[in-house]
Design a protein around this motif. Structure first.
Motif, PDB file in Angstrom:
ATOM      1  N   GLU A 186       0.779  -1.292  -0.145  1.00 55.33           N
ATOM      2  CA  GLU A 186       0.161   0.132  -0.014  1.00 55.33           C
ATOM      3  C   GLU A 186       0.832   0.955   0.016  1.00 55.33           C
ATOM      4  O   GLU A 186       2.039   1.313   0.496  1.00 55.33           O
ATOM      5  N   PRO A 187       0.560   2.482  -0.699  1.00 54.58           N
ATOM      6  CA  PRO A 187       1.192   3.644  -0.518  1.00 54.58           C
ATOM      7  C   PRO A 187       1.510   4.235   0.680  1.00 54.58           C
ATOM      8  O   PRO A 187       0.759   4.206   1.667  1.00 54.58           O
ATOM      9  N   ALA A 189       2.467   7.553   2.262  1.00 56.28           N
ATOM     10  CA  ALA A 189       2.728   9.163   1.977  1.00 56.28           C
ATOM     11  C   ALA A 189       3.746   9.771   2.621  1.00 56.28           C
ATOM     12  O   ALA A 189       3.970   9.949   3.807  1.00 56.28           O
ATOM     13  N   VAL A 247       6.082   1.264  -1.466  1.00 51.11           N
ATOM     14  CA  VAL A 247       5.633   2.037  -2.318  1.00 51.11           C
ATOM     15  C   VAL A 247       5.302   3.443  -1.763  1.00 51.11           C
ATOM     16  O   VAL A 247       4.352   3.642  -1.124  1.00 51.11           O
ATOM     17  N   GLN A 249       4.174   7.502  -2.041  1.00 48.78           N
ATOM     18  CA  GLN A 249       3.207   8.439  -2.666  1.00 48.78           C
ATOM     19  C   GLN A 249       3.586   9.606  -2.249  1.00 48.78           C
ATOM     20  O   GLN A 249       3.306  10.120  -1.149  1.00 48.78           O
ATOM     21  N   GLU A 250       4.183  10.710  -3.061  1.00 47.79           N
ATOM     22  CA  GLU A 250       4.419  11.884  -2.869  1.00 47.79           C
ATOM     23  C   GLU A 250       3.228  12.730  -2.834  1.00 47.79           C
ATOM     24  O   GLU A 250       2.309  12.606  -3.665  1.00 47.79           O
ATOM     25  N   VAL A 251       3.174  13.564  -1.814  1.00 45.95           N
ATOM     26  CA  VAL A 251       1.951  14.371  -1.576  1.00 45.95           C
ATOM     27  C   VAL A 251       2.356  15.997  -1.323  1.00 45.95           C
ATOM     28  O   VAL A 251       3.064  16.163  -0.614  1.00 45.95           O
TER      29      VAL A 251
END
Length: 301
Positions: A186-187, A189, A247, A249-251
């Motif tokens: 799962e991502p 963040a 994984v 995830q860039e936010v």
């Protein structure tokens, strides 16, 4: 020495208490009575937010050193400054790297970067509100330090603790957060610009605090291992232990994972080392610390 530990029942507080006892000190532990104090200590029960109750519990006891593990607000600091006047010669407050949360520095931050004389102290903010306190953790510690720095009847020191890793009793859930997501693919963040941070092994910070009890320095000191860690380095270790895939995830905005930092406030431990304490490198304990918390044979299996 006669030592009072306020709130020394959990995580590195109980490890500190054990080390003090092993060194032959007479240790009193004060808490609210919701859990028993470590074996070998003298228990005192009081709500440290209640000044009269605290004074009553202490009675005429005096201490060589007071170690305050749970001073989170300027209001608590002001109570401590009054109550321990004449009761101790030295007071050591456990503080946090989060006092630097507004910094964004290309070089490690030293203690003097934070000008405590310039910190506005506001004891009337809603510090008793748990949600407010949690969201203003760094600010509460900053203001608490500023109260003591303004002057007291005893010598004062604060230990600015880095992010702590290790132990099967890590109650934060941060490492497990990563393990669950990595195992499931799962991502995770993270900020677009994800900065490294300074860390310390749980046993090492207990050792440093025990050393600080017997030392004579005053004022703030940063406490952390050499070798800042990135989110990627932590996740790579966890991935090897639990399987799965990392994984990121860039936010741009919104909540990020616990060991992710948009600002760079890596600390410098030069002052601690100049005082005579030598910290290890994070590479010496990183895998061991994560393994302990994940308990590979149990929660992370």
């Amino acid at each position: 020495m006669e030592i009072l530990v306020i709130g020394g029942n959990r995580y590195f507080g109980k490890r500190l208490t054990g080390r003090l006892l092993d060194s032959g000190h007479r240790v009193t532990v004060l808490n609210r009575g919701s859990s028993p104090t470590p074996a070998g200590t003298i228990p005192l029960v009081a709500d440290r937010n209640d000044e009269k109750a605290l004074e009553k519990a202490l009675g005429d006891r005096t201490f060589d050193v007071v170690v305050d593990q749970v001073c989170y607000t300027p209001r608590q600091a002001e109570i401590a400054r009054r109550v321990f006047a004449g009761r101790t010669r030295r007071y050591v407050m456990t503080s946090t790297v989060e006092v630097y949360e507004y910094e964004d520095s290309a070089v490690p931050v030293a203690e003097e970067v934070l000008d405590l004389a310039g910190v506005t102290v506001d004891p009337d903010l809603p510090w008793e509100d748990p949600e407010f306190l949690e969201s203003h953790y760094g600010e509460g510690k900053r203001q608490a330090e500023a109260v003591f720095a303004a002057g007291s009847d005893f010598a004062w020191a604060s230990v600015r603790v880095a992010h702590v890793l290790g132990g099967t009793d890590d109650f934060t859930g941060r490492v497990e957060h990563y393990a669950r997501r990595i195992r499931a693919g799962e991502p995770i963040a993270v900020p677009v610009a994800n900065r490294p941070a300074t860390y310390v092994y749980v046993e090492e910070i207990a050792a440093f605090l025990a050393w600080a009890v017997e030392a004579e320095f005053t004022g703030p000191v940063n406490a952390h291992s050499h070798g800042p860690l990135t989110t990627a380095e932590i996740c790579a270790e966890i991935e090897e232990m639990v399987g799965g895939r990392t994984v990121f995830q860039e936010v741009e905005v919104g909540e990020v994972s616990p060991f992710s930092f948009a600002r760079s406030y890596v600390m410098s431990n030069s002052r601690a080392e100049s005082l005579g304490y030598h910290f290890p490198h994070s590479s010496e304990w990183r895998r061991k610390a994560l393994s302990e918390t994940l308990a590979v044979s149990g929660r992370a299996a």
